[in-house]
Design an enzyme around this catalytic site. Sequence first.
Site, PDB file in Angstrom:
ATOM      1  N   ARG A 278       0.816  -1.212   0.000  1.00 40.65           N
ATOM      2  CA  ARG A 278       0.000   0.000   0.000  1.00 40.65           C
ATOM      3  C   ARG A 278       0.857   1.274   0.000  1.00 40.65           C
ATOM      4  O   ARG A 278       0.475   2.287  -0.588  1.00 40.65           O
ATOM      5  CB  ARG A 278      -0.923  -0.024   1.222  1.00 40.65           C
ATOM      6  CG  ARG A 278      -1.922   1.112   1.264  1.00 40.65           C
ATOM      7  CD  ARG A 278      -3.019   0.824   2.273  1.00 40.65           C
ATOM      8  NE  ARG A 278      -4.023   1.869   2.278  1.00 40.65           N
ATOM      9  CZ  ARG A 278      -4.300   2.627   3.352  1.00 40.65           C
ATOM     10  NH1 ARG A 278      -3.649   2.440   4.478  1.00 40.65           N
ATOM     11  NH2 ARG A 278      -5.230   3.554   3.289  1.00 40.65           N
TER      12      ARG A 278
ATOM     13  N   HIS B  73       0.294   4.476  -2.421  1.00 38.70           N
ATOM     14  CA  HIS B  73       0.042   5.837  -1.929  1.00 38.70           C
ATOM     15  C   HIS B  73       1.179   6.780  -2.309  1.00 38.70           C
ATOM     16  O   HIS B  73       0.984   7.994  -2.374  1.00 38.70           O
ATOM     17  CB  HIS B  73      -0.183   5.829  -0.416  1.00 38.70           C
ATOM     18  CG  HIS B  73      -1.578   5.431  -0.048  1.00 38.70           C
ATOM     19  ND1 HIS B  73      -2.298   5.995   0.977  1.00 38.70           N
ATOM     20  CD2 HIS B  73      -2.398   4.501  -0.595  1.00 38.70           C
ATOM     21  CE1 HIS B  73      -3.508   5.442   1.043  1.00 38.70           C
ATOM     22  NE2 HIS B  73      -3.579   4.521   0.101  1.00 38.70           N
TER      23      HIS B  73
ATOM     24  N   SER C 110       7.731  10.592  -2.073  1.00 36.46           N
ATOM     25  CA  SER C 110       7.251  11.730  -1.274  1.00 36.46           C
ATOM     26  C   SER C 110       6.467  11.275  -0.052  1.00 36.46           C
ATOM     27  O   SER C 110       6.461  11.955   0.978  1.00 36.46           O
ATOM     28  CB  SER C 110       6.412  12.680  -2.131  1.00 36.46           C
ATOM     29  OG  SER C 110       5.287  12.025  -2.669  1.00 36.46           O
TER      30      SER C 110
ATOM     31  N   ASN D 226      -3.948   8.796   5.002  1.00 32.30           N
ATOM     32  CA  ASN D 226      -2.713   8.134   5.436  1.00 32.30           C
ATOM     33  C   ASN D 226      -2.549   8.082   6.948  1.00 32.30           C
ATOM     34  O   ASN D 226      -1.937   7.146   7.487  1.00 32.30           O
ATOM     35  CB  ASN D 226      -1.489   8.880   4.868  1.00 32.30           C
ATOM     36  CG  ASN D 226      -1.406   8.792   3.357  1.00 32.30           C
ATOM     37  OD1 ASN D 226      -1.947   7.864   2.761  1.00 32.30           O
ATOM     38  ND2 ASN D 226      -0.735   9.749   2.737  1.00 32.30           N
TER      39      ASN D 226
ATOM     40  N   PRO E 196      -7.825   7.384  -3.934  1.00 35.30           N
ATOM     41  CA  PRO E 196      -9.221   6.924  -3.923  1.00 35.30           C
ATOM     42  C   PRO E 196      -9.701   6.716  -2.492  1.00 35.30           C
ATOM     43  O   PRO E 196      -8.927   6.306  -1.624  1.00 35.30           O
ATOM     44  CB  PRO E 196      -9.172   5.601  -4.679  1.00 35.30           C
ATOM     45  CG  PRO E 196      -7.769   5.348  -5.068  1.00 35.30           C
ATOM     46  CD  PRO E 196      -6.904   6.426  -4.523  1.00 35.30           C
TER      47      PRO E 196
ATOM     48  N   HIS F  31      -6.366  -5.972  -2.363  1.00 34.47           N
ATOM     49  CA  HIS F  31      -7.134  -6.160  -1.124  1.00 34.47           C
ATOM     50  C   HIS F  31      -7.371  -7.640  -0.819  1.00 34.47           C
ATOM     51  O   HIS F  31      -8.198  -7.962   0.026  1.00 34.47           O
ATOM     52  CB  HIS F  31      -8.454  -5.380  -1.197  1.00 34.47           C
ATOM     53  CG  HIS F  31      -8.263  -3.890  -1.158  1.00 34.47           C
ATOM     54  ND1 HIS F  31      -9.268  -2.988  -1.401  1.00 34.47           N
ATOM     55  CD2 HIS F  31      -7.165  -3.134  -0.902  1.00 34.47           C
ATOM     56  CE1 HIS F  31      -8.802  -1.749  -1.295  1.00 34.47           C
ATOM     57  NE2 HIS F  31      -7.518  -1.805  -0.997  1.00 34.47           N
TER      58      HIS F  31
ATOM     59  N   ASP G 255      -9.764  -9.517   3.119  1.00 29.89           N
ATOM     60  CA  ASP G 255     -10.197 -10.781   2.509  1.00 29.89           C
ATOM     61  C   ASP G 255     -10.594 -11.711   3.647  1.00 29.89           C
ATOM     62  O   ASP G 255      -9.735 -12.135   4.430  1.00 29.89           O
ATOM     63  CB  ASP G 255      -9.035 -11.351   1.674  1.00 29.89           C
ATOM     64  CG  ASP G 255      -9.273 -12.781   1.208  1.00 29.89           C
ATOM     65  OD1 ASP G 255     -10.306 -13.383   1.555  1.00 29.89           O
ATOM     66  OD2 ASP G 255      -8.387 -13.301   0.497  1.00 29.89           O
TER      67      ASP G 255
END
Length: 331
Positions: free
Chosen positions: A63, A67, A77, A95, A164, A194, A246
């Site tokens: 992830r 991001h 960044s 975040n 998102p 996911h 999941d």
Amino acid sequence: MSSCSFSVAIVLVTFLAFHFHGSRAQLNSTFYDTTCPNVSYIVQRIVEVAQSKDPRMPASLLRLHFHDCFVNGCDGSVLLDNSTTILSEKDAPPNSNSLRGFEVIDVVKTVVEYLCPGVVSCADILALAAEASVSLAGGPSWAVQLGRRDGTTANFTGANTNLPSPFDPIDVLKAKFAAVGLNDTDLVTLSGAHTIGRARCGAISDRLYNFNGTMMADPALNASYLATLEANCPNGGNETTINNLDLTTPDSFDNSYYINLANSEGLLRSDQELYSVGSNDSFTLTAGIYASNQTAFFESFALSMINMGNIGALTGTDGEIRTNCRLVNAN
Ligand code: HEM
């Protein structure tokens, strides 16, 4: 060649150079072969140790790369801490108290700086850690494209607007992916990430108790799954309690995410939306293929990860190679 066709050729070359500079970074999988030949191996071993202590860590590292790439491109960044010049992306609501794994990236950077000082970017470490995480969790491997350089700024506002949200309807998800050059296939494929990891109750409480302001549950949730989620996330309870993304194999990278969607057992609204837009929709059809064919999912996932890793990459003499992933280098 006439002067007219010569001019046309110049315009064409200029257009192509601009086009490819903008949309496809000049990355390659052999970038560190002479300057830091063991970097992939080092990342894999450190991620493996982290996974043995915390089975969720591969999800968190995967992830982090996502991001990073959606905000200012894949430029590291997301790793920058607050300073006099940096307003950290880590504090943006998508975040904050949610992203994990920064310490693992720090360990990799320390080892790599010791072996090959000033050579490997933090942005590339994130891309390598994402691949290592997926393959160590049982998913596909791919040749990670390398040669990114690190940005010298963060984009707090971008972290709020570009990423998102789990509450986004499908059209907004599509638009946010399109804005970074990713298409609908990338969206349905990368959402398969996911298949590992966790999400907090705060990301789903509206689905359980007040879907679209109805004071009812989301009708797209299977009744027994709804009961399980309500027990783990009581109304008004602790929003930071976590749920498996999941429900069947939470730490294995497999295709069960798509099987879950077919059973109305997607955890986030943004997950289930991929399957609920209509039975003949391309999303539902693609998700259906992945549900019945794990190999197809794995092959597409590797390609879409490479697409995502190309977003806005800095190359050549742009940016810098940070010494510490949390800080820009001193001038
Ligand atoms: C399609 C739009 C997406 C939305 C709306 C979304 C949203 C979310 C949310 C809300 C969480 C839980 C955060 C929390 O509660 O702390 C999460 C977790 C996660 N996301 Fe996504 N995500 C999306 C796409 C992606 C993509 C493209 C990837 C990677 C390629 C990804 C990888 C993950 C992983 C692995 C986790 C679990 C992290 C952990 O356990 O630490 N997501 N996502």
